[in-house]
Design an enzyme around this catalytic site. Structure first.
Site, mmCIF file in Angstrom:
data_model
loop_
_atom_site.group_PDB
_atom_site.id
_atom_site.type_symbol
_atom_site.label_atom_id
_atom_site.label_comp_id
_atom_site.label_asym_id
_atom_site.label_seq_id
_atom_site.Cartn_x
_atom_site.Cartn_y
_atom_site.Cartn_z
ATOM 1 N NE ARG A 15 -1.214 2.483 2.976
ATOM 2 C CZ ARG A 15 -0.766 3.574 3.546
ATOM 3 N NH1 ARG A 15 -0.678 4.720 2.868
ATOM 4 N NH2 ARG A 15 -0.338 3.552 4.803
ATOM 5 C CG ASP A 16 3.139 4.321 3.055
ATOM 6 O OD1 ASP A 16 2.932 5.216 2.231
ATOM 7 O OD2 ASP A 16 3.631 4.540 4.181
ATOM 8 C CG HIS A 209 8.062 8.065 5.440
ATOM 9 N ND1 HIS A 209 7.691 8.024 4.115
ATOM 10 C CD2 HIS A 209 7.008 7.556 6.126
ATOM 11 C CE1 HIS A 209 6.476 7.517 4.007
ATOM 12 N NE2 HIS A 209 6.038 7.228 5.215
ATOM 13 C CB CYS A 240 3.983 11.545 1.963
ATOM 14 S SG CYS A 240 2.464 12.523 2.150
ATOM 15 C CG ASN A 249 6.992 3.566 4.944
ATOM 16 O OD1 ASN A 249 6.533 3.853 3.851
ATOM 17 N ND2 ASN A 249 6.313 3.687 6.055
#
Length: 299
Positions: A15-16, A209, A240, A249
């Site tokens: 996801r991220d 991050h 982001c 991350n």
């Protein structure tokens, strides 16, 4: 310092990690990658986000991916959910845990969610309540905990106000995010000194991050305060989309290397993890930014 004997790693790469990637990854490739991740010993994988496709096109196949993966009963499969409509899709896709998200800084929340914090909280309350009624656990992401790209440093009190509300609404855990990677170990220490007195440490996760190369140092500082849950993204993927310049991350593979060499157990097999990293690297057709993958690629 007395460090924890065991740490839980929550893999957020699908996801991220992928949400900011320009190369569109086919749904089946994502499914194959998540299935590979499920073989590594991870106990938690955030597989997708049920946001509107126009905001994050990369994750527009969320239902297909969530329904297509092979479920390991020992793994919690989670997804990010912005509202009731997203929750309905997540429930349809049989997601185990619902993640809600908002910022601790007003301007970032407006840019990210298009709502003020005061207007976002009632939405969170409804989603959290509905998810709980559906038998789902709920995780709350709080962004910009250590700094905002628009407002600069964010006070702990500002963060605590948001966390207090989310816990009151019924979240099971809060993930505290250094969204743009500005935190230093000293700042983390000063924040956690207060946070561990206010909240149950077992319900707190840190989400660092690595924009300025401080993520592992910040993890190490968090371990000193007894934090045992960390979010990470395999290969250091991510960033982001609303914070220009924010890198991925902390890399799961780098984090595992550090923890295992400190004698802290995670239950994750490093060789299988690198195999999964190699798979997504081939899909993206570019080297992953983690140090472990730099070593792997040089062999």
């Amino acid at each position: 310092m007395i460090w924890p004997e065991n740490v839980t790693i929550k893999e957020v790469g699908p996801r991220d990690g992928l949400q900011n990637e320009k190369v569109m990854i086919p749904a089946q490739s994502k499914i194959d990658w998540i299935d590979q991740l499920s073989e590594t010993g991870l106990s938690y994988i955030e597989v997708t986000s049920f946001v509107h496709p126009k905001w994050i096109p990369q994750l527009s196949d969320s239902i297909e991916v969530a329904k297509g993966i092979k479920r390991n009963p020992d793994i919690t499969y989670a997804a990010l959910v912005p509202n009731q409509r997203g929750l309905e899709s997540a429930i349809e896709a049989n997601i185990d845990e619902i993640s809600v998200f908002m910022s601790s800084s007003e301007t970032h929340n407006l840019k990210n969610i298009n709502k003020s914090i005061s207007d976002t909280l009632p939405v969170m309350k409804d989603v959290i309540g509905s998810a709980a009624k559906s038998g789902k656990t709920v995780r709350g992401y709080v962004s910009t905990v250590f700094g905002c790209p628009y407002e600069g440093q964010v006070s702990p009190e500002q963060v605590f106000r948001v966390c207090d509300q989310l816990f009151e609404y019924g979240i099971n855990e809060v993930s505290l995010g250094d969204t743009i990677g500005v935190a230093s170990p000293r700042q983390v220490a000063l924040f956690l000194e207060r946070a561990v007195k206010r909240y149950d440490i077992s319900k707190m996760a840190l989400h660092f991050h690595d924009t300025r190369g401080m993520a592992l140092a910040n993890v190490l500082q968090s371990l000193d305060y007894g934090v045992e849950i960390f979010d990470s993204s395999l290969g250091g993927l991510g960033g982001c989309p609303y914070a220009p310049g924010a890198s991925g991350n902390v890399a799961t593979d780098d984090l595992i290397h550090m923890l295992h060499n400190m004698g802290i157990q995670t239950g994750i097999n490093q060789e299988k993890l690198i195999k999964a990293a190699s798979m997504i690297q081939s899909f993206l057709e570019k080297p992953l930014p983690s140090h472990q993958m730099a070593v792997y690629n040089a062999q």
